[in-house]
Design a protein around this motif. Structure first.
Motif, PDB file in Angstrom:
ATOM      1  N   ALA A 173     -11.163  -2.607  43.300  1.00 21.08           N
ATOM      2  CA  ALA A 173     -11.730  -1.505  44.012  1.00 21.08           C
ATOM      3  C   ALA A 173     -12.438  -2.633  44.980  1.00 21.08           C
ATOM      4  CB  ALA A 173     -11.121  -0.314  44.222  1.00 21.08           C
ATOM      5  N   GLY A 174     -12.945  -2.382  46.138  1.00 22.16           N
ATOM      6  CA  GLY A 174     -14.187  -2.544  46.113  1.00 22.16           C
ATOM      7  C   GLY A 174     -15.554  -1.162  46.914  1.00 22.16           C
ATOM      8  N   ALA A 175     -16.663  -1.854  47.134  1.00 21.97           N
ATOM      9  CA  ALA A 175     -17.964  -0.567  46.574  1.00 21.97           C
ATOM     10  C   ALA A 175     -18.988  -1.053  47.505  1.00 21.97           C
ATOM     11  CB  ALA A 175     -18.498   0.133  46.231  1.00 21.97           C
ATOM     12  N   PHE A 176     -19.130  -0.517  49.109  1.00 21.02           N
ATOM     13  CA  PHE A 176     -19.881  -1.101  49.668  1.00 21.02           C
ATOM     14  C   PHE A 176     -21.420  -0.146  49.676  1.00 21.02           C
ATOM     15  CE2 PHE A 176     -15.000  -2.284  50.196  1.00 21.02           C
ATOM     16  CZ  PHE A 176     -15.749  -3.408  50.671  1.00 21.02           C
ATOM     17  N   MET A 177     -22.088  -0.071  50.279  1.00 23.92           N
ATOM     18  CA  MET A 177     -23.654   0.280  50.512  1.00 23.92           C
ATOM     19  C   MET A 177     -24.905  -0.010  51.203  1.00 23.92           C
ATOM     20  SD  MET A 177     -24.361   1.009  46.073  1.00 23.92           S
ATOM     21  CE  MET A 177     -22.729   0.669  46.073  1.00 23.92           C
ATOM     22  N   ILE A 178     -25.984  -0.079  51.391  1.00 26.23           N
ATOM     23  CA  ILE A 178     -27.089  -0.516  51.991  1.00 26.23           C
ATOM     24  C   ILE A 178     -28.496  -0.137  50.610  1.00 26.23           C
ATOM     25  CG2 ILE A 178     -28.987  -0.820  52.928  1.00 26.23           C
ATOM     26  CD1 ILE A 178     -26.052  -1.659  54.019  1.00 26.23           C
ATOM     27  N   ILE A 179     -28.496  -0.861  49.882  1.00 20.90           N
ATOM     28  CA  ILE A 179     -29.784  -1.006  49.129  1.00 20.90           C
ATOM     29  C   ILE A 179     -30.878  -1.421  49.463  1.00 20.90           C
ATOM     30  CG2 ILE A 179     -30.697  -1.880  46.920  1.00 20.90           C
ATOM     31  CD1 ILE A 179     -27.732  -2.679  46.517  1.00 20.90           C
ATOM     32  N   LYS A 180     -31.537   0.059  49.596  1.00 25.17           N
ATOM     33  CA  LYS A 180     -33.228  -0.734  50.758  1.00 25.17           C
ATOM     34  C   LYS A 180     -34.171  -0.729  49.850  1.00 25.17           C
ATOM     35  CE  LYS A 180     -35.456   1.403  54.440  1.00 25.17           C
ATOM     36  NZ  LYS A 180     -36.348   0.440  55.110  1.00 25.17           N
ATOM     37  N   ASN A 181     -35.508  -1.161  49.763  1.00 28.95           N
ATOM     38  CA  ASN A 181     -36.071  -1.985  48.594  1.00 28.95           C
ATOM     39  C   ASN A 181     -37.454  -1.560  49.435  1.00 28.95           C
ATOM     40  OD1 ASN A 181     -38.199  -2.875  47.458  1.00 28.95           O
ATOM     41  ND2 ASN A 181     -37.888  -5.517  46.635  1.00 28.95           N
ATOM     42  N   ASP A 182     -38.409  -0.430  49.158  1.00 29.58           N
ATOM     43  CA  ASP A 182     -39.678  -0.160  50.195  1.00 29.58           C
ATOM     44  C   ASP A 182     -40.553  -0.563  49.516  1.00 29.58           C
ATOM     45  OD1 ASP A 182     -37.935   1.585  52.514  1.00 29.58           O
ATOM     46  OD2 ASP A 182     -38.044   3.035  51.168  1.00 29.58           O
ATOM     47  N   SER A 183     -40.794  -1.306  48.595  1.00 28.72           N
ATOM     48  CA  SER A 183     -42.197  -1.410  48.383  1.00 28.72           C
ATOM     49  C   SER A 183     -42.161  -3.779  48.499  1.00 28.72           C
ATOM     50  CB  SER A 183     -41.914  -1.490  47.244  1.00 28.72           C
ATOM     51  OG  SER A 183     -40.817  -3.125  46.200  1.00 28.72           O
TER      52      SER A 183
END
Length: 158
Positions: free
Chosen positions: A52-62
């Protein structure tokens, strides 16, 4: 020991101590870990229990770059980070999460793979994964299990 040897030894010890102290003070900079947030996390309903696949947006606020280095889940003992280049998928040891930027894990692009599922989630289920980073603390993420044809609307923030 001669006076000169004693002075040289004292200078070397002072330098070593200064380096050790400055090393400790730079650890305080490292204590300012990247601030990682995740949005739009989902898994299309798996066709079978093989993958299975997984998808998302990983945001780095630094201001500090980081790397996604591992993913774990109760659903699979074999979690992989995949990049897609020239329409070819390959496993990679990590992916960059740029400072003040995003790592987009999207259909047809970079993503996370579950290999050998322990069970087959259904639409509406939630699957928990833990993202591990080079610098930031681990982040637990709940993936919403969606229709196989689901397309996330990754648009600019409001």
């Amino acid at each position: 020991m001669t006076t000169r040897t004693t002075r040289t030894l004292a200078a070397a010890l002072s330098l070593t101590a200064a380096l050790a102290i400055s090393g400790c003070s730079s650890d305080s900079d490292a204590a300012e870990k990247p601030k990682i947030t995740v949005s739009g996390a989902f898994m299309p309903e798996p066709v079978n229990d093989k993958m299975a696949g997984a998808f998302m947006i990983i945001k780095n606020d630094s201001k500090s770059a980081d790397k996604l280095t591992a993913v774990t889940s109760q659903l699979s003992d074999d979690m992989q980070i995949h990049e897609t280049k020239d329409q070819k998928m390959q496993q990679v040891p990590s992916m960059d999460v740029p400072p003040n930027g995003e790592l987009k894990l999207v259909r047809g692009g970079n993503h996370i793979m579950f290999m050998g599922l322990k069970n087959k989630p259904k639409i509406g289920d939630k699957v928990t994964v833990e993202l591990r980073f080079e610098k930031a603390d681990p982040v637990k993420v709940e993936l919403d299990v969606k229709e196989r044809t689901y397309q996330a609307q990754h648009t600019a923030s409001h």
